[in-house]
Design a protein around this motif. Structure first.
Motif, PDB file in Angstrom:
ATOM      1  N   GLU A   2       0.851  -1.187   0.000  1.00 55.01           N
ATOM      2  CA  GLU A   2       0.000   0.000   0.000  1.00 55.01           C
ATOM      3  C   GLU A   2       0.890   1.242   0.000  1.00 55.01           C
ATOM      4  N   THR A   3       0.671   2.126  -0.966  1.00 50.82           N
ATOM      5  CA  THR A   3       1.475   3.343  -1.070  1.00 50.82           C
ATOM      6  C   THR A   3       0.567   4.554  -0.924  1.00 50.82           C
ATOM      7  N   ILE A   4       0.889   5.425   0.028  1.00 46.21           N
ATOM      8  CA  ILE A   4       0.087   6.612   0.305  1.00 46.21           C
ATOM      9  C   ILE A   4       0.936   7.843   0.029  1.00 46.21           C
ATOM     10  N   HIS A   5       0.468   8.705  -0.876  1.00 44.78           N
ATOM     11  CA  HIS A   5       1.153   9.953  -1.204  1.00 44.78           C
ATOM     12  C   HIS A   5       0.489  11.095  -0.450  1.00 44.78           C
ATOM     13  N   LEU A   6       1.294  11.875   0.259  1.00 43.63           N
ATOM     14  CA  LEU A   6       0.764  12.969   1.070  1.00 43.63           C
ATOM     15  C   LEU A   6       1.536  14.253   0.807  1.00 43.63           C
ATOM     16  N   THR A   7       0.826  15.363   0.774  1.00 43.51           N
ATOM     17  CA  THR A   7       1.445  16.680   0.654  1.00 43.51           C
ATOM     18  C   THR A   7       1.005  17.526   1.846  1.00 43.51           C
ATOM     19  N   TYR A   8       1.965  18.075   2.580  1.00 49.53           N
ATOM     20  CA  TYR A   8       1.658  18.885   3.763  1.00 49.53           C
ATOM     21  C   TYR A   8       0.672  19.986   3.385  1.00 49.53           C
ATOM     22  N   PRO A   9      -0.406  20.209   4.169  1.00 50.64           N
ATOM     23  CA  PRO A   9      -0.642  19.719   5.540  1.00 50.64           C
ATOM     24  C   PRO A   9      -1.428  18.412   5.636  1.00 50.64           C
ATOM     25  N   GLU A  10      -1.551  17.658   4.562  1.00 50.30           N
ATOM     26  CA  GLU A  10      -2.211  16.354   4.664  1.00 50.30           C
ATOM     27  C   GLU A  10      -1.454  15.478   5.648  1.00 50.30           C
ATOM     28  N   THR A  11      -2.192  14.701   6.420  1.00 49.47           N
ATOM     29  CA  THR A  11      -1.575  13.789   7.379  1.00 49.47           C
ATOM     30  C   THR A  11      -2.124  12.383   7.163  1.00 49.47           C
ATOM     31  N   ASN A  46       4.264  -7.572  16.361  1.00 44.91           N
ATOM     32  CA  ASN A  46       3.076  -8.055  15.642  1.00 44.91           C
ATOM     33  C   ASN A  46       2.308  -6.917  14.962  1.00 44.91           C
ATOM     34  N   VAL A  47       3.049  -6.067  14.276  1.00 41.51           N
ATOM     35  CA  VAL A  47       2.451  -4.976  13.494  1.00 41.51           C
ATOM     36  C   VAL A  47       3.156  -4.931  12.133  1.00 41.51           C
ATOM     37  N   PRO A  48       2.597  -4.248  11.146  1.00 44.36           N
ATOM     38  CA  PRO A  48       3.265  -4.121   9.846  1.00 44.36           C
ATOM     39  C   PRO A  48       4.392  -3.095   9.883  1.00 44.36           C
ATOM     40  N   VAL A  49       5.158  -3.074   8.802  1.00 44.23           N
ATOM     41  CA  VAL A  49       6.209  -2.066   8.608  1.00 44.23           C
ATOM     42  C   VAL A  49       5.676  -0.969   7.696  1.00 44.23           C
ATOM     43  N   THR A  50       5.946   0.280   8.056  1.00 46.20           N
ATOM     44  CA  THR A  50       5.658   1.418   7.190  1.00 46.20           C
ATOM     45  C   THR A  50       6.965   2.141   6.885  1.00 46.20           C
ATOM     46  N   VAL A  51       7.337   2.197   5.614  1.00 42.90           N
ATOM     47  CA  VAL A  51       8.482   3.005   5.196  1.00 42.90           C
ATOM     48  C   VAL A  51       7.997   4.431   4.979  1.00 42.90           C
ATOM     49  N   LEU A  75      11.458   7.570  -8.116  1.00 44.17           N
ATOM     50  CA  LEU A  75      10.430   7.104  -7.184  1.00 44.17           C
ATOM     51  C   LEU A  75       9.796   5.776  -7.591  1.00 44.17           C
ATOM     52  N   SER A  76       9.403   5.617  -8.849  1.00 42.01           N
ATOM     53  CA  SER A  76       8.702   4.394  -9.244  1.00 42.01           C
ATOM     54  C   SER A  76       9.571   3.166  -9.028  1.00 42.01           C
ATOM     55  N   ARG A  77      10.857   3.278  -9.352  1.00 38.00           N
ATOM     56  CA  ARG A  77      11.752   2.134  -9.169  1.00 38.00           C
ATOM     57  C   ARG A  77      12.054   1.928  -7.678  1.00 38.00           C
ATOM     58  N   LYS A  78      12.203   3.021  -6.941  1.00 40.31           N
ATOM     59  CA  LYS A  78      12.444   2.907  -5.501  1.00 40.31           C
ATOM     60  C   LYS A  78      11.305   2.152  -4.831  1.00 40.31           C
ATOM     61  N   LEU A  79      10.071   2.474  -5.201  1.00 41.61           N
ATOM     62  CA  LEU A  79       8.921   1.798  -4.598  1.00 41.61           C
ATOM     63  C   LEU A  79       8.905   0.307  -4.953  1.00 41.61           C
ATOM     64  N   LYS A  80       9.282  -0.029  -6.193  1.00 39.61           N
ATOM     65  CA  LYS A  80       9.346  -1.441  -6.580  1.00 39.61           C
ATOM     66  C   LYS A  80      10.367  -2.197  -5.741  1.00 39.61           C
ATOM     67  N   ARG A  81      11.524  -1.568  -5.519  1.00 42.19           N
ATOM     68  CA  ARG A  81      12.574  -2.231  -4.745  1.00 42.19           C
ATOM     69  C   ARG A  81      12.159  -2.371  -3.279  1.00 42.19           C
ATOM     70  N   ILE A  82      11.521  -1.365  -2.739  1.00 45.98           N
ATOM     71  CA  ILE A  82      11.054  -1.454  -1.356  1.00 45.98           C
ATOM     72  C   ILE A  82      10.007  -2.562  -1.228  1.00 45.98           C
ATOM     73  N   GLU A  83       9.090  -2.618  -2.179  1.00 41.13           N
ATOM     74  CA  GLU A  83       8.057  -3.660  -2.143  1.00 41.13           C
ATOM     75  C   GLU A  83       8.677  -5.048  -2.240  1.00 41.13           C
ATOM     76  N   SER A  84       9.731  -5.175  -3.060  1.00 42.81           N
ATOM     77  CA  SER A  84      10.368  -6.487  -3.238  1.00 42.81           C
ATOM     78  C   SER A  84      10.997  -7.000  -1.945  1.00 42.81           C
ATOM     79  N   LEU A  85      11.237  -6.114  -0.990  1.00 41.82           N
ATOM     80  CA  LEU A  85      11.805  -6.514   0.294  1.00 41.82           C
ATOM     81  C   LEU A  85      10.727  -7.001   1.275  1.00 41.82           C
ATOM     82  N   GLY A  86       9.478  -6.967   0.858  1.00 44.63           N
ATOM     83  CA  GLY A  86       8.401  -7.468   1.701  1.00 44.63           C
ATOM     84  C   GLY A  86       7.754  -6.421   2.583  1.00 44.63           C
TER      85      GLY A  86
END
Length: 308
Positions: A2-11, A46-51, A75-86
């Motif tokens: 799950e990828t969430i894009h945020l721009t301040y002041p969004e939280t 016993n919780v997920p990881v959030t990068v 960014l697109s490739r960075k997200l793929k590599r992060i996802e590949s790590l589980g």
């Protein structure tokens, strides 16, 4: 993931998780060690990881030379590599001057405590908040007792720190095989195949002329043994030239041209990936087509040997 894009002041929404912080350009072996540590903490709790990462690079926003920023992994490739790590979840914070102006405490309140962090980890040199005043030493104070923290020490290879800066220097020197060691896999760029002057086809070495789809770090000018991955998943051995084609042009923009071995299909308009394996030689001008063709045949022999 799950990828969430945020721009301040969004939280972000509150999701209890172990949060791991960093820009992660390259997602190299040092970054991977930080993410593995976060996953160990997440399993324990016993919780997920959030990068939590950023886009664009802070230098693009804060420096006087924003166009000078080049990425190992856009960014697109960075997200793929992060996802590949589980990794299960990633927050991408749009880096703006407003975000950069947050105090360390407000950054922690809005994006860590406010997002449900139960544990926060990062590399030893991570900083946050206005002027980078927050560090992993101050993080426990800013946590307000709402989450625990841990720090991952410097990762080294060959007695030297693994870093994105070091990898950029290696790529700039043509040492793509050494860069691959630090990345944990070969360096890859992605781009669209466009029409060129078709000269390679007339001399028996047709090439895919590639326009990069993002601001990648450009390897040193020269000829490389590479692998080319097509959008249908097939991969071909190839040799790739990065240069200005001095045999035909006095000056010119740097181009990337890949000759795929044992391949004759039309690639125009396709997005392809080039995997850089080893530098073969510097680019140079030739005194005619015969000497150029002879060199290309030698380059092919060398590249096939490397890739076999």
């Amino acid at each position: 993931m799950e990828t969430i894009h945020l721009t301040y002041p969004e939280t972000p929404d509150v999701v209890p998780s172990v949060m791991v912080l960093g820009f992660f350009d390259g997602v190299h072996t040092g970054h991977q060690a930080v993410i593995r540590h976060a996953q160990e903490q997440a399993e324990r709790l016993n919780v997920p990881v959030t990068v939590v990462t950023f886009d664009p690079h802070p230098k693009q926003v804060l420096s006087n030379k924003p166009d000078a920023v080049r990425y190992i992994t856009p960014l697109s490739r960075k997200l793929k590599r992060i996802e590949s790590l589980g990794v299960e979840r990633c927050l991408v914070l749009t880096f703006t001057k407003e975000l950069a102006g947050l105090s360390p405490q407000q950054f922690v309140d809005d994006y860590l405590i406010g997002a449900g962090a139960v544990h926060v980890t990062a590399g030893f040199d991570y900083s946050y908040g206005k002027f980078g005043e927050g560090t992993m030493e101050t993080m426990p104070f800013h946590a307000r007792g709402r989450f625990t923290t841990s720090v991952v020490n410097e990762q080294t290879e060959g007695g030297e720190k693994v870093s994105s800066t070091r990898i950029r220097k290696l790529l700039g020197a043509g040492e793509v095989d050494a860069a691959a060691t630090l990345l944990g896999s070969p360096y890859v760029i992605c781009g669209e195949v466009i029409h060129g002057d078709a000269r390679g086809r007339t001399i028996g070495y047709p090439t895919a002329n590639v326009v990069m789809d993002a601001s990648y770090v450009m390897p040193r000018l020269g000829v490389y043994a590479t692998r080319v991955r097509l959008r249908d998943g097939r991969t071909f051995h190839a040799m790739t030239n990065v240069g200005r084609r001095p045999t035909f042009y006095d000056t010119g923009d740097v181009s990337i041209e890949s000759h795929l071995f044992d391949f004759s299909e039309d690639l125009y308009g396709q997005l392809i990936e080039i995997e850089w394996v080893r530098f073969i030689r510097n680019e140079r001008a030739f005194d005619g087509l015969d000497s150029l063709i002879a060199q290309l045949k030698q380059d092919e022999t060398t590249a096939r040997s490397i890739l076999s």
